[in-house]
Design a protein around this motif. Structure first.
Motif, mmCIF file in Angstrom:
data_model
loop_
_atom_site.group_PDB
_atom_site.id
_atom_site.type_symbol
_atom_site.label_atom_id
_atom_site.label_comp_id
_atom_site.label_asym_id
_atom_site.label_seq_id
_atom_site.Cartn_x
_atom_site.Cartn_y
_atom_site.Cartn_z
ATOM 1 N N ILE A 251 8.751 3.851 -2.270
ATOM 2 C CA ILE A 251 8.624 2.943 -3.125
ATOM 3 C C ILE A 251 7.867 2.358 -1.581
ATOM 4 O O ILE A 251 8.929 2.025 -0.796
ATOM 5 N N LYS A 252 6.550 1.874 -1.139
ATOM 6 C CA LYS A 252 6.425 1.338 -0.094
ATOM 7 C C LYS A 252 6.148 -0.093 -0.314
ATOM 8 O O LYS A 252 5.858 -0.713 -1.396
ATOM 9 N N ASP A 253 6.074 -0.803 0.791
ATOM 10 C CA ASP A 253 6.244 -2.089 0.902
ATOM 11 C C ASP A 253 5.017 -2.540 1.389
ATOM 12 O O ASP A 253 4.739 -1.678 2.168
ATOM 13 N N VAL A 254 4.101 -3.208 0.491
ATOM 14 C CA VAL A 254 3.092 -4.264 0.655
ATOM 15 C C VAL A 254 2.807 -5.830 0.958
ATOM 16 O O VAL A 254 3.623 -5.766 0.083
ATOM 17 N N GLU B 59 -4.031 -0.669 -0.899
ATOM 18 C CA GLU B 59 -2.667 0.259 -1.494
ATOM 19 C C GLU B 59 -2.389 0.261 -2.734
ATOM 20 O O GLU B 59 -1.634 0.908 -4.002
ATOM 21 N N VAL B 60 -3.080 -1.427 -3.478
ATOM 22 C CA VAL B 60 -2.777 -1.210 -4.925
ATOM 23 C C VAL B 60 -4.590 -1.722 -5.644
ATOM 24 O O VAL B 60 -4.711 -0.216 -6.602
ATOM 25 N N TYR C 209 -6.562 2.306 -5.032
ATOM 26 C CA TYR C 209 -5.896 3.315 -5.517
ATOM 27 C C TYR C 209 -5.830 3.924 -6.939
ATOM 28 O O TYR C 209 -6.178 2.732 -7.541
ATOM 29 N N VAL D 250 -0.683 2.077 -10.511
ATOM 30 C CA VAL D 250 0.477 1.647 -9.298
ATOM 31 C C VAL D 250 1.351 0.652 -9.863
ATOM 32 O O VAL D 250 0.924 -0.398 -10.720
ATOM 33 N N VAL E 12 3.609 -2.538 -9.396
ATOM 34 C CA VAL E 12 3.943 -3.458 -8.771
ATOM 35 C C VAL E 12 5.232 -4.240 -8.991
ATOM 36 O O VAL E 12 4.758 -4.691 -9.837
ATOM 37 N N LYS F 14 2.601 5.270 -8.438
ATOM 38 C CA LYS F 14 2.660 4.726 -7.433
ATOM 39 C C LYS F 14 3.602 3.643 -6.873
ATOM 40 O O LYS F 14 2.900 2.496 -8.032
ATOM 41 N N VAL G 108 4.981 0.467 -5.519
ATOM 42 C CA VAL G 108 5.569 -0.766 -4.229
ATOM 43 C C VAL G 108 6.512 -1.591 -4.649
ATOM 44 O O VAL G 108 6.485 -2.115 -5.858
ATOM 45 N N LYS G 109 6.792 -2.520 -3.570
ATOM 46 C CA LYS G 109 7.494 -3.653 -3.385
ATOM 47 C C LYS G 109 6.596 -5.122 -2.467
ATOM 48 O O LYS G 109 6.052 -4.834 -1.432
#
Length: 131
Positions: A13-16, A24-25, A28, A32, A34, A63, A65-66
């Protein structure tokens, strides 16, 4: 910039932040998930555990992300407002955790809040619908 303790410790999990949200979102190609969350939010913590579990099963396919809501307020407000309008709810009834499922840069599905009985099933159903 917040201290590292507030970021995900997961490699899945990627921090954005608002600064890299488009890259990133929105840019993409694919799905994703989020997760908008905030510190000291028990439902957010529970949702994070569920998302971590689901992320393991969809590694390489989706993907994850947080986004910390007190750091990335612009995107959180934008999508919460959109959700409230689509679902004919007052904005004040929309809160965290707030999950958005994007496909090719378009917000397609949402989960508002946390339900212990259905969170994992709901996340998996939304992902399957977009793959």
């Amino acid at each position: 910039v917040p201290s590292p303790q507030y970021f995900s410790s997961s490699s899945l999990i990627k921090d954005v932040t608002d600064a890299d949200f488009n890259k990133e979102v929105l840019n993409y190609k694919g799905v994703v998930v989020v997760d908008f969350w905030k510190t000291k939010c028990e439902p957010c913590e529970h949702m994070s555990v569920v998302i971590e579990k689901v992320a393991k099963d969809y590694k390489g396919k989706v993907k994850f992300v947080k986004m910390r809501s007190d750091v990335s307020m612009a995107n959180m407000r934008k999508y919460m407002t959109e959700y409230a309008k689509k679902h004919d709810k007052p904005f004040r009834e929309v809160g965290v955790p707030f999950i958005i499922f994007f496909k090719n840069g378009v917000a397609e599905r949402y989960i508002n809040g946390y339900s212990a009985s259905s969170a994992e099933r709901d996340i998996r159903d939304d992902i399957r619908a977009l793959l």
